[in-house]
Design a protein around this motif. Sequence first.
Motif, PDB file in Angstrom:
ATOM      1  N   GLN A 294       9.195  -7.470   0.573  1.00 49.96           N
ATOM      2  CA  GLN A 294       7.921  -7.729   1.223  1.00 49.96           C
ATOM      3  C   GLN A 294       7.134  -6.421   1.310  1.00 49.96           C
ATOM      4  O   GLN A 294       7.625  -5.426   1.843  1.00 49.96           O
ATOM      5  CB  GLN A 294       8.139  -8.313   2.616  1.00 49.96           C
ATOM      6  N   TYR A 295       5.900  -6.454   0.807  1.00 44.96           N
ATOM      7  CA  TYR A 295       5.093  -5.239   0.721  1.00 44.96           C
ATOM      8  C   TYR A 295       3.734  -5.436   1.392  1.00 44.96           C
ATOM      9  O   TYR A 295       3.261  -6.568   1.576  1.00 44.96           O
ATOM     10  CB  TYR A 295       4.881  -4.840  -0.742  1.00 44.96           C
ATOM     11  N   LEU A 296       3.131  -4.301   1.733  1.00 43.84           N
ATOM     12  CA  LEU A 296       1.775  -4.242   2.270  1.00 43.84           C
ATOM     13  C   LEU A 296       0.851  -3.592   1.242  1.00 43.84           C
ATOM     14  O   LEU A 296       1.251  -2.675   0.526  1.00 43.84           O
ATOM     15  CB  LEU A 296       1.731  -3.430   3.562  1.00 43.84           C
ATOM     16  N   MET A 418      -6.185   2.188  -3.424  1.00 43.38           N
ATOM     17  CA  MET A 418      -5.308   1.051  -3.175  1.00 43.38           C
ATOM     18  C   MET A 418      -3.866   1.549  -3.250  1.00 43.38           C
ATOM     19  O   MET A 418      -3.493   2.241  -4.204  1.00 43.38           O
ATOM     20  CB  MET A 418      -5.540  -0.053  -4.214  1.00 43.38           C
ATOM     21  N   LYS A 419      -3.042   1.180  -2.253  1.00 43.59           N
ATOM     22  CA  LYS A 419      -1.677   1.694  -2.205  1.00 43.59           C
ATOM     23  C   LYS A 419      -0.742   0.658  -1.600  1.00 43.59           C
ATOM     24  O   LYS A 419      -1.151  -0.184  -0.803  1.00 43.59           O
ATOM     25  CB  LYS A 419      -1.620   3.003  -1.418  1.00 43.59           C
ATOM     26  N   LEU A 420       0.549   0.751  -2.001  1.00 44.41           N
ATOM     27  CA  LEU A 420       1.578  -0.188  -1.573  1.00 44.41           C
ATOM     28  C   LEU A 420       2.653   0.532  -0.766  1.00 44.41           C
ATOM     29  O   LEU A 420       2.945   1.710  -1.000  1.00 44.41           O
ATOM     30  CB  LEU A 420       2.243  -0.852  -2.788  1.00 44.41           C
ATOM     31  N   ALA A 421       3.250  -0.204   0.177  1.00 39.82           N
ATOM     32  CA  ALA A 421       4.397   0.286   0.939  1.00 39.82           C
ATOM     33  C   ALA A 421       5.175  -0.919   1.447  1.00 39.82           C
ATOM     34  O   ALA A 421       4.608  -1.999   1.659  1.00 39.82           O
ATOM     35  CB  ALA A 421       3.955   1.174   2.101  1.00 39.82           C
ATOM     36  N   PRO A 422       6.491  -0.771   1.649  1.00 41.21           N
ATOM     37  CA  PRO A 422       7.264  -1.886   2.211  1.00 41.21           C
ATOM     38  C   PRO A 422       6.745  -2.270   3.593  1.00 41.21           C
ATOM     39  O   PRO A 422       6.178  -1.459   4.315  1.00 41.21           O
ATOM     40  CB  PRO A 422       8.688  -1.328   2.292  1.00 41.21           C
ATOM     41  N   ILE A 423       6.951  -3.521   3.969  1.00 37.91           N
ATOM     42  CA  ILE A 423       6.423  -4.021   5.231  1.00 37.91           C
ATOM     43  C   ILE A 423       7.103  -3.361   6.421  1.00 37.91           C
ATOM     44  O   ILE A 423       6.607  -3.410   7.555  1.00 37.91           O
ATOM     45  CB  ILE A 423       6.576  -5.552   5.283  1.00 37.91           C
TER      46      ILE A 423
END
Length: 435
Positions: A294-296, A418-423
Amino acid sequence: MKTLQTAILVPVLLLNAAAGFPAARGDKYASWDDVNVVAHGLLQLGQGLKEHVMKTKAQMRDVNSQLKAFNATIVSLERKRHEQDEALEAIREEKERMDGEMMKQTKDIRSRVNALEQKVDEVSKAERGLNCKTAGVTRNKSSPAPNGKLVVAAQNRRIDHLVDKIKQQQDKLDKQSLHLLTLQNKGVRFLRRRHEETTLRGDSVPSFAQDCHDLFVRGQRTSGIYTIQAQNSQPFNVLCEMTTEGGWTVIQKRLDGSENFNHLWESYQKGFGSLNGEFWLGLENIHTISEQGQYLLQVELTDSTGESHANLYRVQIDGKEKNYALHLEQNSTSGAQGGSLMTGAAGLPFSTADRDNDLAADVNCAELHSGGWWFSSCGASNLNGKYPRRPGPVRWQPRRMFWTNTMGQKNSLSTTLMKLAPISITTSQNKSYIF
């Protein structure tokens, strides 16, 4: 082994044979025959032992030669690994040097383009004024003013010349970006080749982090370019933004218009640009990161007035079989600035000019707005559109990158991230969040 068995069996048979003869003291000939039989058996035993020793020595020599060859192979592999490490370091140094030159040339070309655009604007204004004057002279005289026409023609030629210069500078910038991307891909291919060779040798494989937050968990606190390996993928380079709460993997960045984002499907699938400047990480890389759990997704924007906004989404990105469809979960009552990324339960497939996957039936949104994006009905947002060269309303420049807020206003943008990280990551920054 057979020789040793024979050597053991012969004396046993000899002893049994000797036991079968009478042991009379008076029979000298029978006793002498027994001695001959035993002596002959002992001779055969010695011969068998000698042959066994000779074979064992030959086997030991073969084992020693094989050990020497194995040691030589180990030394050769160590030398090759050292050479590969040196080559990789040289590639990294060359990449850093090229990045510096690229940034310097980008700024120089950017300033030249701006100066040329200003000159074009001045020439256009002068041409319009001259046309007005020429029209006035024509109305007042029975014959047109030939000198005015010559001046207008000269101004037109000058404008064409300036436009050609702008195109040449843009082509030069595109070639430099392509060269830098080729250098980065070369480094990644080298890492992949080294990884495969190490695996075939059976050596211990270096463990890459799965994303930037994994690097943060391992103790890395410095933002920069790192190599990661998401599940079910090869290693690739990413830009990591380290905060006090964790590590974010940047998937898109725009800040100065140095990179052309008007690409087709294949480029958007693989990625393009420079991790030290503007870039798109690539749909396949983005998918492999997001499918690990699950990512943000955090979207950070700066509009043409200098005002900044940040929006946070729970995100899922499908694979290529579903055209990398984007799924976002959000709360419509949050009142945040970013209501334009509404995906719905089915998600929004990614679309480019050569892959029309948008939800608009009568138009190709990628052709209309430029670049590639998760388009719905063309009008909500496009962070991969053309970078605005001068301020102005979005309706006058429909191909520029823009974002529609919850009030229905289309904001022209100057920077995007725009960037992603785990929830599991936590944050205490004062930003607008959407869940």
